[in-house]
Design an enzyme around this catalytic site. Structure first.
Site, PDB file in Angstrom:
ATOM      1  N   ALA A 212      -5.671  12.145 -17.327  1.00 39.24           N
ATOM      2  CA  ALA A 212      -6.168  11.094 -16.420  1.00 39.24           C
ATOM      3  C   ALA A 212      -5.028  10.149 -16.075  1.00 39.24           C
ATOM      4  CB  ALA A 212      -7.306  10.336 -17.098  1.00 39.24           C
ATOM      5  N   ASN A 213      -5.299   9.132 -15.286  1.00 36.81           N
ATOM      6  CA  ASN A 213      -4.296   8.086 -15.040  1.00 36.81           C
ATOM      7  C   ASN A 213      -4.995   6.739 -15.001  1.00 36.81           C
ATOM      8  OD1 ASN A 213      -4.959   7.356 -12.183  1.00 36.81           O
ATOM      9  ND2 ASN A 213      -4.518   9.547 -11.907  1.00 36.81           N
ATOM     10  N   ARG A 214      -4.227   5.699 -14.748  1.00 36.59           N
ATOM     11  CA  ARG A 214      -4.751   4.338 -14.939  1.00 36.59           C
ATOM     12  C   ARG A 214      -5.457   3.760 -13.723  1.00 36.59           C
ATOM     13  NH1 ARG A 214      -2.382   2.613 -19.653  1.00 36.59           N
ATOM     14  NH2 ARG A 214      -0.392   3.587 -20.187  1.00 36.59           N
ATOM     15  N   SER A 215      -5.678   4.542 -12.683  1.00 35.53           N
ATOM     16  CA  SER A 215      -6.287   3.956 -11.479  1.00 35.53           C
ATOM     17  C   SER A 215      -7.714   3.494 -11.755  1.00 35.53           C
ATOM     18  CB  SER A 215      -6.285   4.988 -10.345  1.00 35.53           C
ATOM     19  OG  SER A 215      -7.047   4.494  -9.262  1.00 35.53           O
TER      20      SER A 215
END
Ligand code: PMT
Length: 417
Positions: A212-215
């Protein structure tokens, strides 16, 4: 680059509410600019406002005599006439008291009665000392009003009454008049379909784990909310479950592949497409069906690139569509973003330096450089994400206006009002 063309104000009826703060003197300039731009301004002052500026000033500069009371004028129900005939109600400055009364539905004076007796769009421009502005009660009231569709022109940081410096200073008259013009000019996006992607994709490793990523989706949602405020029909393709801006259609997705499928389908007949999502660049070639057990040793996860959704949209873009990408960079902001603009065949790219404080992922704020083809380049210094959305859509408007002068394709003609 933001639009400063005030022609949309000609003949429009603006009820200008002035409440009691030192910034009331700046409302004089707002009133004058609105009248100069052709608006009919009906000023309404609270009792507090009269401690700071005189009635005569607004009566002289406005388009009709100032009103201050529910009881004293010839009209027995002034709040309903004001509310029903307004094209927009602008409150500048909006004090903590007026914001609280409006959020709570309290009608304590002519201005707060008028705010409750209207179906016109309302713009509030808060101004107060930093401690008051940052108080959770004030912030909660502002959030309530925003969620109801009230437009908020955020205060600026700067010198306040008494010599203090901080957030809470009334926005500039230029910014306030531009907001009125934008709200009244919502028709410029009426009939347009805007598709916005938001949030970070999640690529499964196994039944429980993802890449995943931090968006957070906040920037994409702010763009969707601003497009709605301008009268567009909006579809949000999202991986997150933030409160949906009123009126937006939603497609929930999780992976890059799902986002690609939704974006390709929706973009085919969209007028404006904005890819604010953070799409994973790599995904596991195969996701394990169950949960990978720890006691089997450290697993080897083989990755493959995800499809470049935006590049695909750029390659199949219908004539007349405006395609906007984002670029999340940590160095060489402009050069890297410009390379993406060219490679993905975009009309605009919104570059954010996500290593800078307060910028990009998860923050309520962002700072961006917007690049277009040719020399188009504009910088939005650190501001809330809605302000960034305003700047992006102002430029989209401008591009649409420019292209409509030379593009004779049937698709484009159907977009031109
Ligand atoms: O969501 P928030 O917490 O509010 O944060 C906002 C944000 C930082 C996510 C947003 O401002 C932002 O920068 N979005 C783009 C993030 C990103 O993926 O940037 P990129 O430089 O890696 O990609 C360039 C563009 O290509 C982006 O529009 C991206 O959506 C798109 N892309 C990237 C990879 C891929 N496989 N497909 C794509 O379509």
């Amino acid at each position: 680059m933001a639009s400063s063309d005030a022609s949309g104000l000609v003949g429009r009826r603006v009820v200008l509410g002035i409440s009691g703060g030192i910034a009331a003197y700046k409302a004089i300039e707002v009133c004058r600019r609105l009248v100069d731009a052709g608006a009919h301004v009906a000023p309404v002052m609270t009792a507090g406002a009269e401690h700071f500026v005189g009635r005569t000033t607004f009566s002289a500069l406005g388009s009709e005599p100032v009103q201050t009371s529910l009881w004293d004028g010839p009209n027995p129900i002034p709040h309903t006439s004001l509310g029903q005939t307004a094209d927009v109600i602008l409150v500048a400055p909006a004090t903590a008291r007026v914001l609280a009364a409006y959020a709570a539905g309290l009608s304590t004076d002519l201005l707060t009665n008028t705010l409750l007796a209207t179906r016109a769009p309302v713009i509030v421009c808060p101004a107060m000392h930093t401690e008051m502005w940052e108080h959770p009660a004030v912030q909660a009231n502002v959030a309530t009003l925003r969620a109801r569709g009230v437009h908020v022109v955020e205060p600026e940081s700067g010198r306040l009454a008494g010599g203090d410096v901080g957030a809470g200073r009334l926005a500039s008259p230029e910014a306030i008049v531009a907001a009125v013009e934008r709200v009244l000019g919502g028709g410029r996006f009426a009939g347009l379909h805007v598709v916005v992607s938001a949030g970070g994709t999640r690529e499964p490793i196994d039944a429980v784990r993802v890449i995943a990523n931090r968006s957070s989706g906040k920037q994409g949602y702010a763009i969707a909310a601003e497009a709605l405020a301008r009268g567009a029909s909006v579809t949000l393709v999202t991986t997150v479950d933030l409160p949906v801006p009123h009126g937006a259609a939603v497609r929930s997705v999780e992976t890059a592949a799902q986002m690609q499928e939704a974006m390709q389908e929706l973009a085919a007949d969209a007028d404006v497409v904005v890819m604010a999502a953070a799409v994973a660049d790599f995904r596991p070639v195969r996701a394990a069906t169950g949960k990978i057990k720890k006691d089997g040793g450290v697993p080897e996860i083989v990755l493959e690139p995800t499809p470049d959704i935006l590049a695909g949209l750029g390659a199949t873009k219908p004539v007349g569509q405006i395609l906007v990408g984002f670029a999340a960079e940590t160095s060489d902001l402009v050069a890297n973003a410009r390379a993406k603009l060219e490679r993905k065949r975009l009309d605009l790219i919104v570059a954010n330096d996500v290593a800078a404080p307060g910028v990009g992922f998860q923050h309520d704020t962002n700072a961006v450089t917007i690049l277009g083809r040719g020399a188009l380049q504009c910088t939005v210094p650190l501001a809330d994400k809605r302000t960034v959305a305003v700047a992006v859509l102002d430029i989209v408007s401008q591009l649409r206006a420019e292209t409509s002068t030379f593009d004779p394709s049937p698709h484009h003609r159907s977009l031109t009002p």
